[in-house]
Each structure stands twice: as structure tokens, then as C-alpha cells.
Write a protein that holds these residues in place. Structure first.
Motif, PDB file in Angstrom:
ATOM      1  N   ASN A 231      -1.543 -86.811 -26.766  1.00  0.00           N
ATOM      2  CA  ASN A 231      -1.752 -85.565 -27.496  1.00  0.00           C
ATOM      3  C   ASN A 231      -3.093 -85.611 -28.224  1.00  0.00           C
ATOM      4  N   PRO A 232      -3.648 -84.443 -28.571  1.00  0.00           N
ATOM      5  CA  PRO A 232      -4.980 -84.405 -29.154  1.00  0.00           C
ATOM      6  C   PRO A 232      -5.130 -85.238 -30.413  1.00  0.00           C
TER       7      PRO A 232
ATOM      8  N   HIS B  36      -5.414 -88.724 -29.366  1.00  0.00           N
ATOM      9  CA  HIS B  36      -6.652 -88.832 -28.608  1.00  0.00           C
ATOM     10  C   HIS B  36      -7.823 -88.919 -29.573  1.00  0.00           C
ATOM     11  N   SER B  37      -7.772 -88.167 -30.649  1.00  0.00           N
ATOM     12  CA  SER B  37      -8.847 -88.168 -31.636  1.00  0.00           C
ATOM     13  C   SER B  37      -8.964 -89.504 -32.335  1.00  0.00           C
TER      14      SER B  37
ATOM     15  N   LYS C 110     -13.250 -83.600 -36.772  1.00  0.00           N
ATOM     16  CA  LYS C 110     -13.170 -82.969 -35.455  1.00  0.00           C
ATOM     17  C   LYS C 110     -14.268 -81.923 -35.326  1.00  0.00           C
TER      18      LYS C 110
ATOM     19  N   THR D  39     -14.802 -87.076 -33.692  1.00  0.00           N
ATOM     20  CA  THR D  39     -14.332 -86.638 -32.385  1.00  0.00           C
ATOM     21  C   THR D  39     -15.076 -85.364 -32.030  1.00  0.00           C
TER      22      THR D  39
ATOM     23  N   ILE E  40     -15.838 -82.569 -29.244  1.00  0.00           N
ATOM     24  CA  ILE E  40     -15.319 -81.969 -28.012  1.00  0.00           C
ATOM     25  C   ILE E  40     -16.381 -81.026 -27.463  1.00  0.00           C
TER      26      ILE E  40
ATOM     27  N   ASP F 144     -16.075 -86.069 -25.959  1.00  0.00           N
ATOM     28  CA  ASP F 144     -15.128 -85.586 -24.960  1.00  0.00           C
ATOM     29  C   ASP F 144     -15.740 -84.386 -24.245  1.00  0.00           C
TER      30      ASP F 144
ATOM     31  N   VAL G 191     -14.472 -80.871 -22.154  1.00  0.00           N
ATOM     32  CA  VAL G 191     -13.455 -79.986 -21.591  1.00  0.00           C
ATOM     33  C   VAL G 191     -14.151 -78.821 -20.908  1.00  0.00           C
TER      34      VAL G 191
ATOM     35  N   LEU H 195      -8.374 -75.230 -30.379  1.00  0.00           N
ATOM     36  CA  LEU H 195      -9.255 -76.320 -30.821  1.00  0.00           C
ATOM     37  C   LEU H 195      -9.843 -76.020 -32.194  1.00  0.00           C
TER      38      LEU H 195
ATOM     39  N   ASP I  48     -11.698 -84.547 -20.158  1.00  0.00           N
ATOM     40  CA  ASP I  48     -10.683 -84.613 -21.206  1.00  0.00           C
ATOM     41  C   ASP I  48      -9.809 -83.361 -21.293  1.00  0.00           C
TER      42      ASP I  48
ATOM     43  N   TRP J 214      -6.474 -82.720 -23.986  1.00  0.00           N
ATOM     44  CA  TRP J 214      -6.436 -81.672 -25.007  1.00  0.00           C
ATOM     45  C   TRP J 214      -5.516 -80.507 -24.658  1.00  0.00           C
TER      46      TRP J 214
END
Length: 405
Positions: free
Chosen positions: A2-3, A6-7, A20, A43, A45, A76, A78, A94, A382, A386
Motif C-alpha cells: 500500500n502507498p 511504499h512511502s 510526500k 517520497t 511521485i 517513483d 506513475v 495522491l 510504481d 500506488w
């Protein structure tokens, strides 16, 4: 995964662990900003359009995306098609618990995407939004394309760079974008600090142009022009503020750089080149006189340096505690003991399996450089982490005009 997990899995105990960042930017400025944050443990994204991804991926040498490799490690990736409702909904998920949003669209694009300040404030009032553009979000230049070369020309940099009898010179790298990105990282963290613990927080928008940071680091240009009526001239490697400061050719066709504006250093230099009366010579006896007679001063120094090889010249300067050093290119640096000892270059494996050197984090915290926790991600690597099994939506809907500046 899960995010949340993952973070934290790759954040470790770095200074920005738990922060984030959602990065909608393209090319250098935003990537430089989030590169700084990612190396510190945030983190990050990277939201990229399907199939082609960030245009930075196209900056390649020998088929390798070298810029992407260097500036997108620890991030990451996406894939989201922000022209579709499903993927816009994923983006808002997000953003709902993000700390920082970075974008470098043309001004007004974020609003056309339905992510104006009111919407973001309703979604996440503690969000810090860094809006990078060429010339700022408002004013008559706001809609003008803002690529770095235009800023480097108009800011005054090119006019003062190069030699007086040759054309102005643009920098050989993305200077304006890089300066803005580093400024932007500091601004984002300052705003984030202000948001923490603020019960009445609202979205903080940072209007960051490429022009203003570059203009700010060029020195007191306006004040000096007002005082003298003269613009800073192009003077090659010389300095408009002190002398001597130049590069000098050695007997073995190498170059050494010298900056010796302080009188103690100058006295040792004059003594070493066999002209101990240098500071008594009216041409060289004062700061202003040395600038006025810079050709004669450089000729005197060059006459001595031309008799020495580069190692001999470096030894000559070292034993006299004179501030000088070699002019190095990257081939020299790859074998230089300073680089090896400082461990400033680290090996990184590209997605195609080749290994190349990239810069490590250019600082130490408590004696240690932050680690490269992962290499630069493949496009969409990723998405599953996410969004689960969801795939990027197919192309649909009106264009969002999401053009990088």
C-alpha cells in the motif's frame, strides 16, 4: 504494497522521511527541485503521461537517458493520463495527503485541469504548491514561453558571459532551470515548515519564475549600473571586481586558474615570479590600478607560467599558498584524487543494464552522504504500488494544455 508502506520502505531515517511530494513537472526545473527533496528522503511521485513520459527521458547519450538517470533517482514513477476523469481522480487521491505539489505548466493550466487554489484547498488545505514558470504566474509575460535559454539571454547573464570581441555566450547546461529548482526546494521546505502545526492552514502557493532566481544571483548589477552608468562588460575569465583572476597556459598545453586579489597573496605571487617590487609598481599598487592595467599584469604572470608544466605550476602555487588550481574537464575528474576520496561519483545501473557514474548527493549530513535508495524508475514502474492493478486510462477528453514552461 500500500502507498503508506511504499512511502516509508525507502525513506529510512532521512531528514525528509514521511514527506510526500507529487511532481507534475517536465524537464529540468521541477525535476531539479524534487531531486533535492528525494535525495533527502522525501517520497517523490513523478506523474508522467502514458507511453512517452517526462520529456527529460528523451535527453539521451548512446541510447541512455542520462539526465533522467541522474535527476530522477530516489523517485517513483506513475503513468496517468490527466485528460481522463479516471486518472484525474487518481491524481486527487495522491494530492489528498500530499505535502508538496510541483508543476511547471503554462500559467492557468492547473486551473483548467480543475485544480485551482479553491479546489486544492478543499482537497488538502495543508498542501504547498510550487508553480514554476518562465516569467511568473501574472503580468504581461505570463503567457510567454519560458524556456531557460530565453531567461539566460534576457536576465543579463549572456551579456556578461564570454569575451568582449565575441558574441554573448549562453551557458552549456540548463542554468536557469537548475537555479530555480534549487531555490524552489528551499522555498517548498520553508512553506512546509509554516504549514506544520497550523490549525488554520490553507494551501500555500509559491510563484517561482525561472527569471527571478537567475537574475538574483548575478550580483548587484542594477546598483553598479546606477553608480557607474556602465553595464558589466564581457571579460572572459577575468573578473570585473578584482585582479589578477584568469586562466593561464602552461608549457605542456594545460591550463591553470588563478585568483589572487588580496595583497598578501599578490606579494607572494610577485616574489615568486621574480618581480618583488610588484606592489610598488604604480600599475599594480592598488586594486583600481590592477584592473586598469590588467593586460600588463596578465602578461607578467603568463610569462612565468608558460615556463612551467601543469604539475610544476601547481607546486609553484602550493608552496607559496597562492589560490590556484587546474582547469579540469570530466575526463580529468574521473581520475582525480579529490573525486575519488570524496566519493562524489557513484555507479548506477541504467534500466538497460549498463553501469555509469552519476553524482552522489553533493553534501554530507553528520559525515554521511544520503544514499541512493533506488535508481531512476522506468515509466509507470510504481503504478501498482500506488493504485493497485489500475492501468492508465486511454487517451480521451479535451487537451489540458499541460505544456512545460
Amino acid at each position: 504494497m500500500n502507498p503508506q508502506n511504499h512511502s516509508s520502505a525507502r525513506g529510512g531515517t532521512q531528514p525528509l522521511s514521511g514527506v510526500k511530494v507529487v511532481d507534475l513537472s517536465r524537464l529540468v526545473s521541477g525535476n531539479m527541485l524534487t531531486h533535492v527533496l528525494a535525495d533527502l528522503g522525501a517520497t517523490v511521485i513523478k506523474v508522467e503521461p502514458p507511453r512517452k513520459g517526462d520529456e527529460l527521458r528523451a535527453w539521451q547519450r548512446e541510447g541512455m537517458s542520462t539526465y533522467w538517470l541522474a535527476y530522477s533517482r530516489n523517485k517513483d514513477s506513475v503513468e496517468l493520463n490527466l485528460r481522463t476523469g479516471d486518472d484525474m481522480a487518481r491524481l486527487t487521491v495522491l494530492l489528498a495527503d500530499a505535502d508538496i505539489l510541483v508543476e511547471n505548466f503554462r500559467p492557468g493550466t492547473l486551473e483548467r485541469m480543475g485544480l485551482g487554489k479553491d479546489r486544492l484547498n478543499a482537497l488538502n488545505p495543508k498542501l504547498v504548491v510550487v508553480r514554476i514558470s518562465g516569467w511568473g504566474q501574472t503580468g504581461q509575460f505570463a503567457s510567454k514561453g519560458g524556456f531557460g535559454s530565453l531567461i539566460e539571454a534576457m536576465s543579463g547573464f549572456a551579456a556578461m558571459n564570454g569575451f568582449a570581441d565575441l558574441p554573448p555566450v549562453l551557458p552549456p547546461f540548463a542554468m536557469a532551470d537548475s537555479v530555480a529548482g534549487i531555490y524552489g526546494a528551499a522555498l517548498a521546505l520553508a512553506a512546509l515548515h509554516g504549514q506544520r502545526g497550523n490549525a488554520n492552514a490553507s494551501v500555500q502557493e509559491i510563484d517561482l519564475s525561472l527569471f527571478e532566481p537567475l537574475f538574483s544571483i548575478l550580483g548587484p548589477q542594477a546598483a553598479e549600473f546606477q553608480l557607474t552608468g556602465k553595464s558589466t562588460p564581457r571579460s572572459g575569465s577575468r573578473s570585473p571586481t578584482h585582479a589578477p583572476r584568469n586562466v593561464y597556459k602552461t608549457r605542456d598545453e594545460k591550463w591553470v586558474a588563478l585568483s589572487a586579489g588580496m595583497e598578501g597573496t599578490l606579494a607572494r605571487l610577485f616574489e615568486g615570479i621574480g618581480y618583488p617590487q610588484g606592489l610598488q609598481d604604480p600599475r599594480f599598487s592598488s586594486h583600481e590600478a590592477r584592473l586598469k592595467n590588467i593586460d600588463a599584469l596578465d602578461a607578467l604572470i603568463q610569462g612565468h607560467i608558460t615556463q612551467l608544466t601543469l604539475p610544476e605550476a601547481l607546486e609553484f602555487f602550493a608552496v607559496r599558498d597562492i589560490t590556484a588550481g587546474p582547469v579540469c574537464d570530466i575526463a580529468d575528474l574521473l581520475e582525480h584524487p579529490y573525486i575519488a576520496e570524496s566519493q562524489l561519483l557513484v555507479d548506477q545501473v541504467a534500466p538497460d543494464g549498463r553501469t555509469v557514474s552519476v553524482h552522489a548527493a553533493p553534501y554530507r549530513i553528520n559525515g554521511q552522504r544520503p544514499p541512493i535508495r533506488r535508481g531512476a524508475p522506468a515509466l509507470g514502474q510504481d503504478n501498482t504500488a500506488w493504485f493497485g492493478a489500475a492501468k492508465p486510462s486511454a487517451e480521451a477528453g479535451p487537451a489540458a494544455a499541460a505544456q512545460p514552461t
